[in-house]
Design a protein around this motif. Structure first.
Motif, PDB file in Angstrom:
ATOM      1  N   ARG A 533     -11.099  -4.644  14.337  1.00  0.00           N
ATOM      2  CA  ARG A 533     -10.238  -3.291  14.429  1.00  0.00           C
ATOM      3  C   ARG A 533     -10.818  -2.522  13.385  1.00  0.00           C
ATOM      4  N   PRO A 534     -11.051  -1.120  13.309  1.00  0.00           N
ATOM      5  CA  PRO A 534     -11.382  -0.582  11.898  1.00  0.00           C
ATOM      6  C   PRO A 534     -10.253  -0.403  11.178  1.00  0.00           C
ATOM      7  N   GLU A 535     -10.903  -0.799  10.138  1.00  0.00           N
ATOM      8  CA  GLU A 535      -9.835  -0.692   8.681  1.00  0.00           C
ATOM      9  C   GLU A 535      -9.262   0.855   8.550  1.00  0.00           C
ATOM     10  N   GLY A 536     -10.117   1.827   8.800  1.00  0.00           N
ATOM     11  CA  GLY A 536     -10.007   3.160   8.535  1.00  0.00           C
ATOM     12  C   GLY A 536      -8.770   3.702   9.360  1.00  0.00           C
ATOM     13  N   ASP A 537      -8.333   2.915  10.437  1.00  0.00           N
ATOM     14  CA  ASP A 537      -7.134   3.636  11.175  1.00  0.00           C
ATOM     15  C   ASP A 537      -5.968   3.262  10.055  1.00  0.00           C
ATOM     16  N   LEU A 538      -5.882   2.123   9.674  1.00  0.00           N
ATOM     17  CA  LEU A 538      -4.537   1.919   8.950  1.00  0.00           C
ATOM     18  C   LEU A 538      -4.676   2.800   7.566  1.00  0.00           C
ATOM     19  N   LEU A 539      -5.860   2.968   6.978  1.00  0.00           N
ATOM     20  CA  LEU A 539      -6.039   3.697   5.622  1.00  0.00           C
ATOM     21  C   LEU A 539      -5.659   5.255   5.990  1.00  0.00           C
ATOM     22  N   ARG A 540      -6.033   5.661   6.975  1.00  0.00           N
ATOM     23  CA  ARG A 540      -5.565   7.007   7.472  1.00  0.00           C
ATOM     24  C   ARG A 540      -3.827   7.162   7.752  1.00  0.00           C
ATOM     25  N   GLN A 541      -3.325   6.191   8.458  1.00  0.00           N
ATOM     26  CA  GLN A 541      -1.919   6.147   8.356  1.00  0.00           C
ATOM     27  C   GLN A 541      -1.178   6.194   6.890  1.00  0.00           C
ATOM     28  N   LEU A 542      -1.874   5.242   5.970  1.00  0.00           N
ATOM     29  CA  LEU A 542      -0.989   5.355   4.908  1.00  0.00           C
ATOM     30  C   LEU A 542      -1.460   6.488   3.926  1.00  0.00           C
ATOM     31  N   GLU A 543      -2.605   7.154   4.093  1.00  0.00           N
ATOM     32  CA  GLU A 543      -2.994   8.263   3.296  1.00  0.00           C
ATOM     33  C   GLU A 543      -2.093   9.502   4.026  1.00  0.00           C
ATOM     34  N   ALA A 544      -1.760   9.507   4.995  1.00  0.00           N
ATOM     35  CA  ALA A 544      -0.610  10.535   5.771  1.00  0.00           C
ATOM     36  C   ALA A 544       0.729  10.187   5.642  1.00  0.00           C
ATOM     37  N   GLN A 545       1.198   8.913   4.967  1.00  0.00           N
ATOM     38  CA  GLN A 545       2.358   8.536   4.690  1.00  0.00           C
ATOM     39  C   GLN A 545       3.275   8.470   5.851  1.00  0.00           C
ATOM     40  N   GLU A 546       2.604   7.883   7.066  1.00  0.00           N
ATOM     41  CA  GLU A 546       3.210   7.777   8.389  1.00  0.00           C
ATOM     42  C   GLU A 546       4.437   6.695   8.321  1.00  0.00           C
ATOM     43  N   TYR A 547       4.174   5.670   7.328  1.00  0.00           N
ATOM     44  CA  TYR A 547       5.310   4.612   7.210  1.00  0.00           C
ATOM     45  C   TYR A 547       6.383   4.859   6.267  1.00  0.00           C
ATOM     46  N   ALA A 548       7.444   4.691   6.626  1.00  0.00           N
ATOM     47  CA  ALA A 548       8.637   5.193   5.778  1.00  0.00           C
ATOM     48  C   ALA A 548       8.692   4.359   4.630  1.00  0.00           C
ATOM     49  N   VAL A 549       8.400   2.954   4.658  1.00  0.00           N
ATOM     50  CA  VAL A 549       8.430   1.961   3.605  1.00  0.00           C
ATOM     51  C   VAL A 549       7.474   0.577   3.881  1.00  0.00           C
ATOM     52  N   VAL A 550       7.070   0.366   2.936  1.00  0.00           N
ATOM     53  CA  VAL A 550       6.034  -0.711   3.056  1.00  0.00           C
ATOM     54  C   VAL A 550       6.831  -1.863   2.100  1.00  0.00           C
ATOM     55  N   GLN A 551       6.684  -3.196   2.558  1.00  0.00           N
ATOM     56  CA  GLN A 551       7.420  -4.147   1.687  1.00  0.00           C
ATOM     57  C   GLN A 551       6.211  -5.337   1.615  1.00  0.00           C
ATOM     58  N   LEU A 552       6.118  -5.513   0.245  1.00  0.00           N
ATOM     59  CA  LEU A 552       5.160  -6.679  -0.301  1.00  0.00           C
ATOM     60  C   LEU A 552       5.933  -7.629  -0.758  1.00  0.00           C
ATOM     61  N   ASN A 553       5.496  -8.943  -0.889  1.00  0.00           N
ATOM     62  CA  ASN A 553       6.068 -10.124  -1.509  1.00  0.00           C
ATOM     63  C   ASN A 553       5.717 -10.269  -3.023  1.00  0.00           C
ATOM     64  N   ARG A 554       4.935  -9.361  -3.498  1.00  0.00           N
ATOM     65  CA  ARG A 554       4.659  -9.417  -5.077  1.00  0.00           C
ATOM     66  C   ARG A 554       4.294  -7.829  -5.272  1.00  0.00           C
ATOM     67  N   PRO A 555       4.600  -7.340  -6.604  1.00  0.00           N
ATOM     68  CA  PRO A 555       4.495  -5.925  -6.605  1.00  0.00           C
ATOM     69  C   PRO A 555       2.850  -5.855  -7.036  1.00  0.00           C
ATOM     70  N   LEU A 556       2.382  -4.572  -6.767  1.00  0.00           N
ATOM     71  CA  LEU A 556       1.007  -4.426  -7.103  1.00  0.00           C
ATOM     72  C   LEU A 556       0.923  -4.179  -8.573  1.00  0.00           C
ATOM     73  N   PRO A 557      -0.616  -4.639  -8.839  1.00  0.00           N
ATOM     74  CA  PRO A 557      -0.937  -4.610 -10.320  1.00  0.00           C
ATOM     75  C   PRO A 557      -0.972  -3.144 -10.893  1.00  0.00           C
ATOM     76  N   ASP A 558      -0.884  -3.131 -11.994  1.00  0.00           N
ATOM     77  CA  ASP A 558      -1.148  -1.646 -12.482  1.00  0.00           C
ATOM     78  C   ASP A 558      -2.283  -0.818 -12.163  1.00  0.00           C
ATOM     79  N   ARG A 559      -3.322  -1.709 -12.100  1.00  0.00           N
ATOM     80  CA  ARG A 559      -4.667  -0.758 -11.681  1.00  0.00           C
ATOM     81  C   ARG A 559      -4.479  -0.048 -10.328  1.00  0.00           C
ATOM     82  N   TYR A 560      -3.745  -0.644  -9.408  1.00  0.00           N
ATOM     83  CA  TYR A 560      -3.806   0.398  -8.184  1.00  0.00           C
ATOM     84  C   TYR A 560      -2.874   1.552  -8.416  1.00  0.00           C
ATOM     85  N   ARG A 561      -2.378   1.996  -9.532  1.00  0.00           N
ATOM     86  CA  ARG A 561      -1.488   2.976  -9.603  1.00  0.00           C
ATOM     87  C   ARG A 561      -2.295   4.199  -9.610  1.00  0.00           C
ATOM     88  N   GLU A 562      -3.702   4.376 -10.091  1.00  0.00           N
ATOM     89  CA  GLU A 562      -4.474   5.246 -10.085  1.00  0.00           C
ATOM     90  C   GLU A 562      -5.582   5.238  -8.752  1.00  0.00           C
TER      91      GLU A 562
END
Length: 607
Positions: A533-562
């Motif tokens: 499956r192409p990864e770009g499909d999910l990336l476009r959905q996240l860029e368009a903020q189609e998901y109301a909430v995304v839950q992770l089991n650990r917070p993202l490191p600070d380097r992903y904030r930029e």
């Protein structure tokens, strides 16, 4: 032939087994309490809950619209757990109870199989404890978890029990015949067990005794015993009356196990190899029955789900890592080193025995299969579950073998030897063994019973004894489970309050929040890395903020904030157990913000 057994020996023999039983009960306390609380025990629980709910609701499990949530397991467990979930109101709790009861039934079947192969009560109880104990000690989170593997293994064990119940009695080597002497008769003839129709040899001289009259035994038996004898003997003749019926039932149980989980292969492979060594004709019949059952299921699956069923099942292939195989296998070998080392000589000898050979084959194949499958991504300690079951049965048979060897040494020590006289070669009148034992001195009598028979349960279960104090339930365990449940349900309520679709790394959170199952982090990540499956499909959905909430089991490191550029090809994250690709985390950090954190669970909302 009855032997003199003193009370001291009974105490020495059963006391270590009682200690081991206490350790296993302590190990089971935590899973038995935990399975009633609503929080995620493992990642698979939510995945299984969604598919079981679909099956119970009559919705298609293998649907082409489930782009990111393929069902790469066979459907039988989904329907069983789904129907049970409709009765109790929650497929998660139903799946946990089924899994826990299936484990207990697996242990009881291990004891029954050891009995069929000549084990006495002591060996049967030891097999039950050694089969259940490693699950509770080394795979604690799988005990009482909503996962289909226990159910599939139960079908396989039923097939093995049916298989050994019809194996010919007797052993290939003289001392093996002695090892099973005095044990329960083989369980393939239930009518003979119930009505006492057993033809045996005399105590001395090997003369065959007059068989008991089965009709008279039935006439003089009490009414409940009479009906039980008639029912069981009729069932044995009807269900297991012919070789074809026997092979068909064994094939049916193996096929049902594969329709619960497709990679439960060591036990059917052991049965197939044993049949090959016995009769190629029987092997071809058994393989034909398995092919007929699976072929019929595949035909029905094609009519119901079409090609999508086969496509989603083929998506279950994973990547392999030699380093992971070495790490997991070495860690498991350290835990079960004593049982492996002690049962290895028995397995070599058992390969020469017609009745015990299938267990020895199962032990070897389970070890090889566990080492091989531990190299794949997404696997856990469950790849060694077949090895746990095989070790349990091998331990029980090892106790039978050791007791038989010790009995032969005991007979030599007290002079119970039928031989020739020193001169003339005339056979002497056999001595009365019970009288020789009664008249022996106390030190001589105590030396008859070898300490290895008594200490064997403690040696085989040494790892279980060490694990019991660490993993047994504590007085505060219930309070801890209640607090975890309250925090979990609070997070589910937060998810439910966010309108719109959601992605949950803890899938059970989305299930209890009433969210549709739109994204499976593990399977979706595997498909993206492999290019299915192409990864770009999910990336476009996240860029368009189609998901109301995304839950992770650990917070993202600070380097992903930029914001950062995407990698040319999809690649897994660097953290252990990371289910999201590197580009997915970069898109998430650039377009979502951390809104809630409960322990390690982190919730991201659109910026």
């Amino acid at each position: 032939m009855r032997r003199y057994i003193g009370r001291g020996y009974l105490l020495l023999r059963w006391l270590p087994l009682g200690v081991l039983a206490l350790a296993v009960l302590l190990l089971l306390t935590t899973p038995a309490l935990r399975m009633w609380f609503k929080f995620a025990i493992d990642y698979n629980e939510g995945w299984n809950a969604y598919h079981a709910a679909r099956a119970a609701a009559g919705q298609p499990i293998y649907d082409a619209s489930n782009v990111w949530t393929p069902a790469d397991y066979p459907p039988l467990s989904f329907y069983i757990v789904g129907l049970a979930g409709r009765m109790v109101g929650d497929p998660v709790i139903a799946g946990r109870v089924i899994s826990f009861l299936a484990l207990l039934a697996i242990g009881l079947l291990a004891g029954r199989i050891v009995q069929c192969l000549g084990g006495d009560l002591h060996a049967r109880v030891l097999a039950v404890l050694l089969c259940i104990g490693p699950f509770a000690a080394y795979g604690t989170h799988y005990v009482g978890m909503n996962d289909p593997q226990m159910l599939g293994s139960l079908f396989m064990m039923v097939g093995l029990w049916l298989y050994v119940s019809r194996l010919p009695a007797g052993a290939s080597l003289p001392w093996l015949r002695h090892a099973v002497q005095g044990a329960q008769p083989p369980c393939g003839t239930a009518d003979e067990e119930q009505v006492g129709w057993i033809r045996g040899f005399g105590r001395f001289g090997g003369r065959r005794q007059k068989p008991a009259d089965p009709e008279r035994r039935l006439r003089t038996a009490s009414r409940p015993n009479r009906w039980a004898a008639i029912f069981r003997s009729g069932l044995a003749r009807t269900v297991l009356g012919t070789e074809n019926r026997w092979l068909f039932l064994v094939a049916l149980c193996c096929a049902l196990g594969l329709l619960v989980k497709y990679n439960l292969l060591p036990l059917p492979a052991a049965i197939g190899l044993d049949l090959l060594l016995r009769s190629r004709k029987a092997l071809l019949k058994w393989l034909g029955f398995v092919a007929l059952i699976l072929g019929g299921f595949f035909a029905i699956a094609y009519l119901v789900w079409g090609v999508e069923f086969f496509r989603q099942m083929l998506l279950s292939s994973t990547t392999f890592s030699l380093g992971k195989a070495i790490e997991w296998s070495s860690a498991m070998a350290r835990r079960i080193a004593l049982p492996l080392l002690l049962t290895a000589p028995w397995a070599v000898v058992a390969l020469l025995n017609a009745r015990w050979r299938v267990i020895a084959l199962y032990l070897g194949l389970a070890a090889l299969f566990g080492v091989y499958t531990s190299s794949s991504t997404g696997t856990d300690v469950n790849v060694f579950f077949d090895l746990f079951m095989a070790l349990g049965m091998a331990g029980g048979l090892l106790a039978t073998w050791t007791a038989g060897r010790g009995a032969m040494a005991d007979e030599k020590r007290v002079g119970w030897i039928r031989g020739f006289s020193r001169f003339g070669g005339q056979r002497q009148k056999p001595a009365d063994p019970e009288r020789r034992l009664r008249t022996a001195s106390r030190p001589e009598r105590a030396a008859i019973f070898k300490p290895v028979v008594c200490l064997l349960p403690l040696v085989l279960g040494f790892g279980l004894l060490l694990a019991a104090p660490q993993k047994a339930a504590r007085p505060w365990t219930l309070d801890d489970f209640k607090a975890r449940e309250a925090a979990f349900l609070a997070d589910a309520a937060f998810l439910a309050g966010q309108p719109g679709p959601a992605i949950c790394e803890t899938i059970l959170l989305c299930y209890y929040a009433g969210k549709p199952f739109l994204y499976d982090p593990y399977n979706a990540g595997e498909m993206q890395v492999k290019g299915i499956r192409p990864e770009g499909d999910l990336l476009r959905q996240l860029e368009a903020q189609e998901y109301a909430v995304v839950q992770l089991n650990r917070p993202l490191p600070d380097r992903y904030r930029e914001a950062a550029a995407y990698t040319p090809a999809p690649q897994r994250g660097s953290s252990i157990g990371d289910r999201f690709t590197e580009n997915t985390k970069r898109a998430l950090g650039a377009h979502y913000r951390l809104a809630r954190q409960t322990g390690q669970r982190s919730f991201y909302l659109p910026r």
